[in-house]
Enzyme design. Structure first.
Site, mmCIF file in Angstrom:
data_model
loop_
_atom_site.group_PDB
_atom_site.id
_atom_site.type_symbol
_atom_site.label_atom_id
_atom_site.label_comp_id
_atom_site.label_asym_id
_atom_site.label_seq_id
_atom_site.Cartn_x
_atom_site.Cartn_y
_atom_site.Cartn_z
ATOM 1 N N ARG A 170 4.941 -2.401 -1.515
ATOM 2 C CA ARG A 170 6.192 -1.899 -2.077
ATOM 3 C C ARG A 170 7.270 -1.681 -1.015
ATOM 4 O O ARG A 170 8.351 -1.221 -1.318
ATOM 5 C CB ARG A 170 5.927 -0.570 -2.817
ATOM 6 C CG ARG A 170 5.106 -0.727 -4.082
ATOM 7 C CD ARG A 170 4.732 0.624 -4.659
ATOM 8 N NE ARG A 170 3.943 0.458 -5.872
ATOM 9 C CZ ARG A 170 4.423 0.644 -7.103
ATOM 10 N NH1 ARG A 170 5.674 0.972 -7.278
ATOM 11 N NH2 ARG A 170 3.649 0.476 -8.152
ATOM 12 N N CYS A 178 -0.995 0.088 -4.390
ATOM 13 C CA CYS A 178 -2.278 0.581 -4.883
ATOM 14 C C CYS A 178 -2.110 1.152 -6.290
ATOM 15 O O CYS A 178 -1.118 1.822 -6.593
ATOM 16 C CB CYS A 178 -2.831 1.655 -3.949
ATOM 17 S SG CYS A 178 -3.392 1.017 -2.349
ATOM 18 N N LYS A 232 0.443 5.444 9.363
ATOM 19 C CA LYS A 232 0.802 4.362 8.439
ATOM 20 C C LYS A 232 2.008 4.745 7.593
ATOM 21 O O LYS A 232 2.837 3.893 7.250
ATOM 22 C CB LYS A 232 -0.386 4.054 7.537
ATOM 23 C CG LYS A 232 -0.057 3.120 6.362
ATOM 24 C CD LYS A 232 -1.199 3.051 5.383
ATOM 25 C CE LYS A 232 -0.820 2.247 4.154
ATOM 26 N NZ LYS A 232 0.193 2.933 3.311
ATOM 27 N N ASN A 233 2.131 6.039 7.263
ATOM 28 C CA ASN A 233 3.240 6.483 6.417
ATOM 29 C C ASN A 233 4.535 6.699 7.193
ATOM 30 O O ASN A 233 5.535 7.111 6.612
ATOM 31 C CB ASN A 233 2.853 7.770 5.695
ATOM 32 C CG ASN A 233 1.874 7.499 4.561
ATOM 33 O OD1 ASN A 233 1.583 6.347 4.238
ATOM 34 N ND2 ASN A 233 1.354 8.564 3.962
ATOM 35 N N VAL A 293 -0.613 15.067 -7.614
ATOM 36 C CA VAL A 293 0.391 14.163 -7.058
ATOM 37 C C VAL A 293 0.383 12.797 -7.752
ATOM 38 O O VAL A 293 1.419 12.297 -8.183
ATOM 39 C CB VAL A 293 0.184 13.991 -5.541
ATOM 40 C CG1 VAL A 293 1.213 13.029 -4.949
ATOM 41 C CG2 VAL A 293 0.269 15.349 -4.847
ATOM 42 N N ASP A 296 -3.833 12.184 -0.083
ATOM 43 C CA ASP A 296 -4.603 11.168 0.636
ATOM 44 C C ASP A 296 -5.846 11.732 1.306
ATOM 45 O O ASP A 296 -6.714 10.971 1.743
ATOM 46 C CB ASP A 296 -3.719 10.480 1.679
ATOM 47 C CG ASP A 296 -2.642 9.627 1.036
ATOM 48 O OD1 ASP A 296 -2.994 8.654 0.363
ATOM 49 O OD2 ASP A 296 -1.451 9.949 1.188
#
Length: 462
Positions: A119, A143, A45-46, A356, A334
């Site tokens: 975003r 988020c 996804k990233n 983070v 994550d």
């Protein structure tokens, strides 16, 4: 309390039906059973949405394979289409093609209709400025896990020569008819988003760009591979310095996306917490090295295979530990939330220090409601002082275990927290109702099918 929750949910469902909206946010989970079987993870996804944006920079079509069918891919596909690109996605095969030859300006309203709280539109700015000399984006969401200011992105774009105006709730960027210029950017923190913004803008800027303090996550390196295939000249040094030599034109690419290490780690934690055994096809050892070390220290076991990684609970007690999140090559943020759920079943006191995002431990309130014993602190409890230590944020957690979890009614706070709630519900004795699981669709492709493949006792209520 349970009766009140159900009444609220019923009113929410009724209201959604009256508005003609899909009601897909409530999941009934019967927990207390080990998850067993195998599933497949596709591209990260990233990475995939960012590679889709990079396709705007090319003069010819691009093809991305190993693409997951997730909400973020749908969002970026919609944004590309409103800007004139042709996008075709074979979800079953996981192959997506993008033809950017007819790129045009889109209205803020059209962008906002497709972007929602995402975003990702901020990353469109550099490519659109190169292609059209102008870009428009609406206010941005995402988020609620910490401060990710848009102004930081805008300052980077200004450094390249972009002019930014704010009118009518939208941002309008222009080049004033001039080519963007290479620059020097020193990041105070290795921000993934800022690194992506710099890369996507610098590759076609005139001259050289030097980025220091860059993020070097595997997804960033994979994006660099994409841009290099397009014709970019990019070098990465061991001190987090990335040098980009701008080129006049780029062409399309053909690229297989790196597997999603976040999803793989999430399913691994699900196996550990439920006492199960899950083989994650597509998972890769190198990108998950930091996770695998922690997974083994806690008491989990894994077997690296050519086609993926098998994660399982080998029996016996899980071990408490102290750890902190960090940028790559550290333990990524994550992975923190699903790991915290697993640590509720470990013997002793565990400490998790989040460095983070400052607001990523709020999800633990619901875990306490389910029987966990988690206390939050403002101090940096692992001994290493981080940038949040003097800023009054609850960014350290102490988890006492093992504590039995029991079914509850919970509401998903964000993408990763939502999947962590799902893990907790699957491990808990009794029935849980998890509201807002549509958020999980953003980053976990076909997760309901995967739950069924693992013999999870779940039902999506509509």
């Amino acid at each position: 309390r349970r009766v009140l929750f159900r009444s609220i949910v019923n009113l929410w469902i009724l209201g959604s039906k009256k508005r003609g909206q899909p009601v897909d946010g409530l999941l009934r989970v019967e927990g207390g059973k080990p998850l067993r079987g195998q599933i497949n993870v596709r591209g990260a996804k990233n990475l995939v949405p960012k590679a889709m944006v990079a396709a705007l920079l090319g003069d010819t079509p691009s093809v991305i394979s190993n693409v997951p069918h997730i909400r973020d891919v749908e969002v970026v596909s919609g944004l590309l289409r409103v800007h004139g690109a042709t996008v075709d996605f074979d979800a079953k095969a996981g192959v997506l093609s993008i033809d950017p030859s007819a790129i045009e300006t889109a209205s803020s309203a059209s962008i906002n209709a497709h972007a929602g709280s995402s975003r990702i539109p901020i990353l469109f700015c550099g490519p659109l400025l190169h292609r059209l000399g102008r870009a428009t984006i609406p206010d941005l969401g995402g988020c609620h896990i910490g401060d990710r200011p848009v102004n930081f992105h805008l300052e980077i774009l200004r450094r390249f020569g972009a002019k930014v105006d704010r009118t009518d709730g939208a941002l309008h960027l222009t080049t004033n008819g001039r080519r963007l210029q290479g620059t020097t950017i020193d990041l105070p923190y290795p921000s993934v988003g800022a690194t992506e913004q710099t890369l996507l803008t610098a590759v076609r800027a005139e001259g050289k760009t030097v980025l220091t303090g860059a993020a070097v996550e595997p997804e960033i390196i994979d994006l660099i591979d994409v841009l290099q295939k397009m014709g970019a000249i990019i070098s990465v040094d061991t001190d987090r310095t990335i040098t980009i030599e701008g080129v006049d034109a780029l062409e399309g690419f053909n690229h297989r996306a790196i597997p999603d290490r976040i999803e793989a780690g999430s399913w691994a934690c699900a196996a550990l917490t439920t006492g199960g055994d899950i083989t994650v096809l597509g998972a890769r050892q190198t990108a998950m090295s930091a996770f695998l070390n922690v997974f083994r220290k806690v008491g989990g076991a894994f077997e690296v295979k050519e086609e993926g990684i098998r994660f399982y609970h080998p029996g016996g007690e899980l071990h408490s530990m102290a750890m902190e999140t960090n940028v790559h090559p550290g333990f990524m943020t994550d992975w923190q939330q699903p790991l915290v759920v697993a640590l509720t079943q470990a013997k002793g006191l565990s400490i998790v220090h989040e460095t983070v995002y400052e607001n990523r431990l709020g999800f633990t309130n619901a875990l306490n409601q389910m029987g966990a014993n988690i206390q939050l602190y403002r101090e940096c409890l692992t001994g290493a002082e981080c940038r949040f230590g003097a800023r009054n944020y609850y960014h350290s957690a102490v988890i006492a275990g093992p504590t039995p979890l029991h079914g509850s009614d919970i509401v998903v706070p964000d993408l990763r927290g939502g999947f962590s709630y799902l893990i907790a519900a699957l491990a808990a004795e009794g029935i849980s109702h998890v509201k807002g699981i549509n958020l999980i669709d953003r980053g976990y492709a076909d997760f309901m099918d995967k739950l069924y493949a693992l013999d999870a006792q779940v039902q999506r209520l509509e």
